[in-house]
Design a protein around this motif. Sequence first.
Motif, PDB file in Angstrom:
ATOM      1  N   LYS A  26       0.828  -1.205   0.000  1.00 34.62           N
ATOM      2  CA  LYS A  26       0.000   0.000   0.000  1.00 34.62           C
ATOM      3  C   LYS A  26       0.867   1.262   0.000  1.00 34.62           C
ATOM      4  O   LYS A  26       0.543   2.259  -0.640  1.00 34.62           O
ATOM      5  CB  LYS A  26      -0.848  -0.038   1.276  1.00 34.62           C
ATOM      6  CG  LYS A  26      -2.100   0.763   1.224  1.00 34.62           C
ATOM      7  CD  LYS A  26      -2.988   0.396   2.385  1.00 34.62           C
ATOM      8  CE  LYS A  26      -2.675   1.249   3.593  1.00 34.62           C
ATOM      9  NZ  LYS A  26      -3.564   0.974   4.727  1.00 34.62           N
ATOM     10  N   PHE A  35       2.087 -10.721   4.045  1.00 32.17           N
ATOM     11  CA  PHE A  35       1.249 -11.443   5.020  1.00 32.17           C
ATOM     12  C   PHE A  35      -0.199 -11.091   4.694  1.00 32.17           C
ATOM     13  O   PHE A  35      -0.619  -9.952   4.883  1.00 32.17           O
ATOM     14  CB  PHE A  35       1.622 -10.966   6.427  1.00 32.17           C
ATOM     15  CG  PHE A  35       0.938 -11.703   7.537  1.00 32.17           C
ATOM     16  CD1 PHE A  35       1.562 -12.774   8.168  1.00 32.17           C
ATOM     17  CD2 PHE A  35      -0.331 -11.328   7.963  1.00 32.17           C
ATOM     18  CE1 PHE A  35       0.937 -13.446   9.212  1.00 32.17           C
ATOM     19  CE2 PHE A  35      -0.964 -12.004   9.004  1.00 32.17           C
ATOM     20  CZ  PHE A  35      -0.320 -13.061   9.624  1.00 32.17           C
ATOM     21  N   ASP A 125      -4.672  -6.234  11.159  1.00 27.85           N
ATOM     22  CA  ASP A 125      -3.852  -7.343  10.676  1.00 27.85           C
ATOM     23  C   ASP A 125      -2.349  -7.053  10.721  1.00 27.85           C
ATOM     24  O   ASP A 125      -1.602  -7.728  11.414  1.00 27.85           O
ATOM     25  CB  ASP A 125      -4.305  -7.802   9.277  1.00 27.85           C
ATOM     26  CG  ASP A 125      -4.359  -6.685   8.245  1.00 27.85           C
ATOM     27  OD1 ASP A 125      -4.128  -5.506   8.609  1.00 27.85           O
ATOM     28  OD2 ASP A 125      -4.643  -6.975   7.067  1.00 27.85           O
ATOM     29  N   THR A 128       2.512  -1.528   8.528  1.00 31.82           N
ATOM     30  CA  THR A 128       3.697  -1.235   7.704  1.00 31.82           C
ATOM     31  C   THR A 128       4.095   0.210   7.971  1.00 31.82           C
ATOM     32  O   THR A 128       4.953   0.484   8.795  1.00 31.82           O
ATOM     33  CB  THR A 128       3.394  -1.469   6.208  1.00 31.82           C
ATOM     34  OG1 THR A 128       2.936  -2.803   6.008  1.00 31.82           O
ATOM     35  CG2 THR A 128       4.660  -1.254   5.370  1.00 31.82           C
ATOM     36  N   GLY A 130       1.792   2.544   8.900  1.00 28.84           N
ATOM     37  CA  GLY A 130       0.918   3.054   9.960  1.00 28.84           C
ATOM     38  C   GLY A 130      -0.334   3.795   9.486  1.00 28.84           C
ATOM     39  O   GLY A 130      -1.102   4.288  10.313  1.00 28.84           O
ATOM     40  N   ALA A 132      -3.178   2.705   8.044  1.00 32.67           N
ATOM     41  CA  ALA A 132      -4.439   2.064   8.439  1.00 32.67           C
ATOM     42  C   ALA A 132      -4.742   2.343   9.909  1.00 32.67           C
ATOM     43  O   ALA A 132      -5.890   2.625  10.282  1.00 32.67           O
ATOM     44  CB  ALA A 132      -4.362   0.562   8.178  1.00 32.67           C
TER      45      ALA A 132
HETATM   46  P1  OMP Z   1      -0.007   0.571   6.523  1.00 33.84           P
HETATM   47  O1  OMP Z   1      -1.352   1.243   6.440  1.00 33.84           O
HETATM   48  O2  OMP Z   1       1.038   1.172   5.608  1.00 33.84           O
HETATM   49  O3  OMP Z   1       0.490   0.388   7.934  1.00 33.84           O
HETATM   50  O4  OMP Z   1      -0.180  -0.889   5.897  1.00 33.84           O
HETATM   51  C1  OMP Z   1      -0.914  -1.884   6.555  1.00 33.84           C
HETATM   52  C2  OMP Z   1      -1.952  -2.471   5.636  1.00 33.84           C
HETATM   53  O5  OMP Z   1      -1.349  -2.926   4.415  1.00 33.84           O
HETATM   54  C3  OMP Z   1      -2.612  -3.688   6.206  1.00 33.84           C
HETATM   55  O6  OMP Z   1      -3.751  -3.374   6.953  1.00 33.84           O
HETATM   56  C4  OMP Z   1      -2.920  -4.503   4.952  1.00 33.84           C
HETATM   57  O7  OMP Z   1      -4.129  -4.074   4.368  1.00 33.84           O
HETATM   58  C5  OMP Z   1      -1.784  -4.206   3.990  1.00 33.84           C
HETATM   59  N1  OMP Z   1      -0.648  -5.184   4.026  1.00 33.84           N
HETATM   60  C6  OMP Z   1      -0.847  -6.516   4.358  1.00 33.84           C
HETATM   61  O8  OMP Z   1      -1.977  -6.982   4.525  1.00 33.84           O
HETATM   62  N2  OMP Z   1       0.223  -7.365   4.519  1.00 33.84           N
HETATM   63  C7  OMP Z   1       1.506  -6.978   4.321  1.00 33.84           C
HETATM   64  O9  OMP Z   1       2.445  -7.793   4.494  1.00 33.84           O
HETATM   65  C8  OMP Z   1       1.734  -5.644   3.942  1.00 33.84           C
HETATM   66  C9  OMP Z   1       0.654  -4.767   3.742  1.00 33.84           C
HETATM   67  C10 OMP Z   1       0.947  -3.459   3.126  1.00 33.84           C
HETATM   68  O10 OMP Z   1       0.369  -3.164   2.051  1.00 33.84           O
HETATM   69  O11 OMP Z   1       1.819  -2.760   3.673  1.00 33.84           O
END
Ligand code: OMP
Length: 215
Positions: A26, A35, A125, A128, A130, A132
């Motif tokens: 994202k 993951f 879940d 990454t 932050g 979300a």
């Molecule tokens: P941040 O919002 O950058 O912290 O990314 C977290 C979100 O990215 C999670 O809630 C997932 O929707 C998605 N994600 C995963 O599910 N698994 C991963 O290994 C990495 C991500 C991601 O896109 O960073």
Amino acid sequence: MKPYQQDFLAFAMQQGVLRFGEYTLKSGRVSPYFFNAGLFQTGSALSRLGQFYAQAIVESGLKFDMLFGPAYKGIPLVAAVAIALYEKQGLDYPYAFNRKEAKDHGEGGTIVGASLHGRVLVIDDVMTAGTAIREAAAIVAGQGARLAGVAISLDRQERGQGERSAVQEVQVNFGVPVISIVGLQNVIQHVQEQIADPALLTAIQDYRQRYGVVI
Ligand code: OMP
């Protein structure tokens, strides 16, 4: 690494949730691992997942009044965690989740389940950068409740908006702990011990060098 963290990583691999390859995140970062919690896709897998969260939450000793799962992926997670806390730990917490679009008929509003009140533990879940979690924290504050902490499956231990890790930013900016079942360092240990693939290990270490933080 604790035995339940080892079990969790073996479980995530077996369910195809933890994968290795090339994934655009994202945040735009290109990662050698991903993951996907959406692949815990049977009743037994979801039940077991909830138990891992419940164990990490109880072990943290965090005090909170209710659980909140941000849409969409947080919705089954928060339900699984609420059930596991009750069935495995005897703790009966109210829980809620949000709709992404407000409903203008019937009961209306964006929150489903218990009304957000007191100290709220957000269940999500992965963290990454932050983004979300910041959105979830804004929903909690918008409802007049207080963020108590965040519980996630995986802390990718990456930089947030600045030089700190996203988890450290949450801890500093919101003054609350982030509980994770596992972190990137556990994934690296799992790859070292269980998967004989030096190229993969190098790719993950290079990625960590680029986007990670020194803890
Ligand atoms: P941040 O919002 O950058 O912290 O990314 C977290 C979100 O990215 C999670 O809630 C997932 O929707 C998605 N994600 C995963 O599910 N698994 C991963 O290994 C990495 C991500 C991601 O896109 O960073």
